[in-house]
Design an enzyme around this catalytic site. Structure first.
Site, mmCIF file in Angstrom:
data_model
loop_
_atom_site.group_PDB
_atom_site.id
_atom_site.type_symbol
_atom_site.label_atom_id
_atom_site.label_comp_id
_atom_site.label_asym_id
_atom_site.label_seq_id
_atom_site.Cartn_x
_atom_site.Cartn_y
_atom_site.Cartn_z
ATOM 1 N N ASP A 68 -101.422 64.433 15.876
ATOM 2 C CA ASP A 68 -100.685 64.010 14.689
ATOM 3 C C ASP A 68 -99.481 63.187 15.093
ATOM 4 O O ASP A 68 -98.911 63.422 16.160
ATOM 5 C CB ASP A 68 -100.123 65.244 13.973
ATOM 6 C CG ASP A 68 -100.915 65.647 12.758
ATOM 7 O OD1 ASP A 68 -101.946 65.032 12.491
ATOM 8 O OD2 ASP A 68 -100.475 66.580 12.075
ATOM 9 N N TYR A 70 -95.471 62.514 14.994
ATOM 10 C CA TYR A 70 -94.305 63.379 14.762
ATOM 11 C C TYR A 70 -93.936 63.323 13.284
ATOM 12 O O TYR A 70 -94.028 62.274 12.647
ATOM 13 C CB TYR A 70 -93.123 62.912 15.602
ATOM 14 C CG TYR A 70 -93.321 63.018 17.095
ATOM 15 C CD1 TYR A 70 -93.686 64.225 17.698
ATOM 16 C CD2 TYR A 70 -93.124 61.912 17.919
ATOM 17 C CE1 TYR A 70 -93.846 64.324 19.076
ATOM 18 C CE2 TYR A 70 -93.281 61.991 19.297
ATOM 19 C CZ TYR A 70 -93.643 63.201 19.869
ATOM 20 O OH TYR A 70 -93.801 63.286 21.226
ATOM 21 N N PHE A 81 -97.126 60.658 21.163
ATOM 22 C CA PHE A 81 -96.143 61.296 22.036
ATOM 23 C C PHE A 81 -94.853 60.485 22.210
ATOM 24 O O PHE A 81 -93.875 60.989 22.739
ATOM 25 C CB PHE A 81 -96.730 61.632 23.421
ATOM 26 C CG PHE A 81 -97.816 62.658 23.385
ATOM 27 C CD1 PHE A 81 -97.543 63.979 23.064
ATOM 28 C CD2 PHE A 81 -99.135 62.316 23.658
ATOM 29 C CE1 PHE A 81 -98.548 64.937 23.019
ATOM 30 C CE2 PHE A 81 -100.153 63.257 23.619
ATOM 31 C CZ PHE A 81 -99.850 64.575 23.298
ATOM 32 N N HIS A 190 -102.494 71.465 26.518
ATOM 33 C CA HIS A 190 -101.546 70.612 25.806
ATOM 34 C C HIS A 190 -100.151 70.761 26.409
ATOM 35 O O HIS A 190 -99.783 71.842 26.875
ATOM 36 C CB HIS A 190 -101.517 71.002 24.325
ATOM 37 C CG HIS A 190 -100.882 69.984 23.448
ATOM 38 N ND1 HIS A 190 -99.522 69.911 23.262
ATOM 39 C CD2 HIS A 190 -101.421 68.972 22.711
ATOM 40 C CE1 HIS A 190 -99.239 68.906 22.443
ATOM 41 N NE2 HIS A 190 -100.374 68.323 22.091
#
Length: 225
Positions: A68, A70, A81, A190
């Site tokens: 997703d 942020y 990221f 992750h």
């Protein structure tokens, strides 16, 4: 295409033209138009497709998959990221940069803007390209995943020798649509604080990716920021 007219690099537009014509994409467009009438949506419209505009199809060497964007103000700018200059680093990004420092000795940077990676052929692709403010996962299951799966399949089929960095179970599940006989698959937990100590730290994916690229006669990525 209304408010989400795909302002997307010409190479990608050619590769993905069929997707833009499919019923699911029209349904996604209608959903987003309605969503923007009621809520703040991230990232801003002009940068929804920034990953594609920063990394044209023919230049892709490495694919990093996020889930997703942020969902905090000022954070998302279309690259998974990554955050714009001057924005505090979210926890997952902090851990990515710590691993980078351990792996390659690259000093922890002042900015979390990963555009320098994208410019070198690192496709920073989220599975879902938009999100409602402060509501993680709010745009999942609306059609973006079908679109980004098509992106992954297209890269897998038409390219060879790519590096796919799959971090976390969600990304690792995408291995099923990648031809593992001609691409390098790097898997790890992750980088979020919940799982980073289960094997993300120490995975050395950045050096591994460069070793693969060099073995294929390609220029390694300058991971410095």
């Amino acid at each position: 295409m209304g408010q989400i007219n795909p302002q997307i690099n010409d190479e990608w537009k050619k590769e993905l033209s069929d997707e833009f014509q499919k019923p699911y994409f029209e349904a996604l467009r209608i959903f987003l138009v309605d969503e923007k009438k009621q809520y703040q949506v991230y990232p801003p419209g002009p940068v929804i497709f920034e990953a594609f505009n920063s990394t044209p199809f023919s230049r892709v060497k490495v694919v990093i998959l996020g889930q997703d964007p942020y969902h905090g103000p000022g954070q998302a700018h279309g690259l998974c990221f990554s955050v714009p200059d001057g924005v505090l680093f979210p926890p997952s990004l902090q851990n990515i940069l710590k691993e980078l420092e351990t792996d390659l000795g690259i000093p922890y940077p002042h900015s979390g803007n990963l555009t320098h990676w994208a410019d070198q052929g690192v496709l920073l692709l989220n599975a879902t390209l938009t999100v409602r403010a402060n509501q993680a996962g709010s745009h999942q299951g609306k059609g973006w995943e079908q679109f980004t799966d098509a992106v992954i399949r297209k890269l897998s089929e038409k390219c060879s020798g790519l590096v796919f960095m799959l971090w976390g179970n969600y990304a690792r599940n995408k291995k099923a649509i990648i031809d593992t006989t001609k691409h390098c698959i790097l898997e790890a937990p992750h980088p979020s604080p919940l799982s980073v100590y289960r094997g993300f730290f120490g995975c050395r994916h950045f050096s591994s990716a460069n070793e693969w690229l060099v073995s294929k006669g390609l220029t390694p990525v300058d991971w410095g920021l």
